[in-house]
Design a protein around this motif. Structure first.
Motif, PDB file in Angstrom:
ATOM      1  N   GLY A   1       0.822  -1.209   0.000  1.00 38.05           N
ATOM      2  CA  GLY A   1       0.000   0.000   0.000  1.00 38.05           C
ATOM      3  C   GLY A   1       0.852   1.254   0.000  1.00 38.05           C
ATOM      4  N   GLU A   2       1.914   1.238   0.771  1.00 42.36           N
ATOM      5  CA  GLU A   2       2.804   2.392   0.807  1.00 42.36           C
ATOM      6  C   GLU A   2       3.514   2.590  -0.532  1.00 42.36           C
ATOM      7  OE1 GLU A   2       3.112   4.724   3.096  1.00 42.36           O
ATOM      8  OE2 GLU A   2       1.750   3.755   4.502  1.00 42.36           O
ATOM      9  N   HIS A   3       3.866   1.499  -1.201  1.00 43.84           N
ATOM     10  CA  HIS A   3       4.508   1.605  -2.516  1.00 43.84           C
ATOM     11  C   HIS A   3       3.552   2.222  -3.539  1.00 43.84           C
ATOM     12  CE1 HIS A   3       8.227  -0.321  -1.462  1.00 43.84           C
ATOM     13  NE2 HIS A   3       7.613  -1.420  -1.056  1.00 43.84           N
ATOM     14  N   VAL A   4       2.281   1.867  -3.452  1.00 43.86           N
ATOM     15  CA  VAL A   4       1.282   2.445  -4.357  1.00 43.86           C
ATOM     16  C   VAL A   4       1.167   3.945  -4.100  1.00 43.86           C
ATOM     17  CG1 VAL A   4      -1.183   2.506  -4.917  1.00 43.86           C
ATOM     18  CG2 VAL A   4      -0.007   0.308  -4.688  1.00 43.86           C
ATOM     19  N   LYS A   5       1.123   4.324  -2.825  1.00 43.44           N
ATOM     20  CA  LYS A   5       1.048   5.747  -2.496  1.00 43.44           C
ATOM     21  C   LYS A   5       2.276   6.492  -3.007  1.00 43.44           C
ATOM     22  CE  LYS A   5       0.295   6.415   1.865  1.00 43.44           C
ATOM     23  NZ  LYS A   5      -0.009   6.393   3.309  1.00 43.44           N
ATOM     24  N   ASP A   6       3.463   5.897  -2.854  1.00 42.91           N
ATOM     25  CA  ASP A   6       4.687   6.523  -3.339  1.00 42.91           C
ATOM     26  C   ASP A   6       4.663   6.688  -4.857  1.00 42.91           C
ATOM     27  OD1 ASP A   6       5.697   6.681  -0.775  1.00 42.91           O
ATOM     28  OD2 ASP A   6       7.045   4.962  -0.993  1.00 42.91           O
ATOM     29  N   ALA A   7       4.188   5.656  -5.558  1.00 41.39           N
ATOM     30  CA  ALA A   7       4.129   5.721  -7.020  1.00 41.39           C
ATOM     31  C   ALA A   7       3.159   6.805  -7.474  1.00 41.39           C
ATOM     32  CB  ALA A   7       3.723   4.364  -7.597  1.00 41.39           C
ATOM     33  N   ALA A   8       2.019   6.903  -6.805  1.00 43.23           N
ATOM     34  CA  ALA A   8       1.041   7.935  -7.159  1.00 43.23           C
ATOM     35  C   ALA A   8       1.620   9.323  -6.921  1.00 43.23           C
ATOM     36  CB  ALA A   8      -0.236   7.742  -6.349  1.00 43.23           C
ATOM     37  N   LYS A   9       2.365   9.488  -5.829  1.00 44.85           N
ATOM     38  CA  LYS A   9       2.986  10.779  -5.548  1.00 44.85           C
ATOM     39  C   LYS A   9       4.018  11.111  -6.617  1.00 44.85           C
ATOM     40  CE  LYS A   9       5.592  13.285  -2.000  1.00 44.85           C
ATOM     41  NZ  LYS A   9       6.594  13.794  -2.918  1.00 44.85           N
ATOM     42  N   ASP A  10       4.788  10.107  -7.050  1.00 50.87           N
ATOM     43  CA  ASP A  10       5.793  10.332  -8.087  1.00 50.87           C
ATOM     44  C   ASP A  10       5.142  10.772  -9.396  1.00 50.87           C
ATOM     45  OD1 ASP A  10       7.783   9.640  -6.311  1.00 50.87           O
ATOM     46  OD2 ASP A  10       8.036   7.600  -7.109  1.00 50.87           O
ATOM     47  N   VAL A  11       4.025  10.139  -9.758  1.00 55.90           N
ATOM     48  CA  VAL A  11       3.312  10.506 -10.981  1.00 55.90           C
ATOM     49  C   VAL A  11       2.794  11.934 -10.861  1.00 55.90           C
ATOM     50  CG1 VAL A  11       1.240  10.052 -12.352  1.00 55.90           C
ATOM     51  CG2 VAL A  11       2.701   8.152 -11.643  1.00 55.90           C
ATOM     52  N   LYS A  12       2.231  12.260  -9.712  1.00 52.46           N
ATOM     53  CA  LYS A  12       1.711  13.616  -9.500  1.00 52.46           C
ATOM     54  C   LYS A  12       2.844  14.638  -9.610  1.00 52.46           C
ATOM     55  CE  LYS A  12      -0.447  16.519  -6.022  1.00 52.46           C
ATOM     56  NZ  LYS A  12      -0.788  16.657  -4.627  1.00 52.46           N
ATOM     57  N   ASP A  13       3.988  14.322  -8.992  1.00 55.41           N
ATOM     58  CA  ASP A  13       5.126  15.236  -9.046  1.00 55.41           C
ATOM     59  C   ASP A  13       5.622  15.413 -10.481  1.00 55.41           C
ATOM     60  OD1 ASP A  13       4.982  15.529  -6.295  1.00 55.41           O
ATOM     61  OD2 ASP A  13       6.692  14.194  -5.892  1.00 55.41           O
ATOM     62  N   ASP A  14       5.650  14.315 -11.250  1.00 49.03           N
ATOM     63  CA  ASP A  14       6.092  14.401 -12.646  1.00 49.03           C
ATOM     64  C   ASP A  14       5.145  15.248 -13.493  1.00 49.03           C
ATOM     65  OD1 ASP A  14       8.301  12.842 -12.125  1.00 49.03           O
ATOM     66  OD2 ASP A  14       7.441  10.985 -12.917  1.00 49.03           O
ATOM     67  N   LEU A  15       3.855  15.162 -13.209  1.00 53.61           N
ATOM     68  CA  LEU A  15       2.878  15.937 -13.971  1.00 53.61           C
ATOM     69  C   LEU A  15       2.961  17.424 -13.655  1.00 53.61           C
ATOM     70  CD1 LEU A  15      -0.244  13.612 -13.779  1.00 53.61           C
ATOM     71  CD2 LEU A  15       1.211  14.030 -15.768  1.00 53.61           C
TER      72      LEU A  15
END
Length: 64
Positions: A48-62
């Motif tokens: 679950g934490e990895h999913v949250k981290d990945a979503a944050k990374d995508v948001k930061d990239d956008l």
């Protein structure tokens, strides 16, 4: 994932491995099962934490 969460999850995983090992060594099926359960719970939290981290990374990239 925060460092505190990583430490808690790893501690739960290690604790589960110890319980499982002690349960196996002493033929205590309840303790062995509890260890397996603790490891599974820690793995689920880490996923679950990895999913949250990945979503944050995508948001930061956008936002770049």
């Amino acid at each position: 994932m925060g460092l505190g969460d990583k430490i808690k999850n790893k501690a739960q995983e290690v604790s589960g491995k110890i319980k499982e090992g002690v349960g196996d060594a002493t033929d205590n099926e309840d303790l062995q099962a509890e260890g397996v359960k603790d490891q599974a719970a820690a793995s689920a939290k880490q996923a679950g934490e990895h999913v949250k981290d990945a979503a944050k990374d995508v948001k930061d990239d956008l936002n770049k």
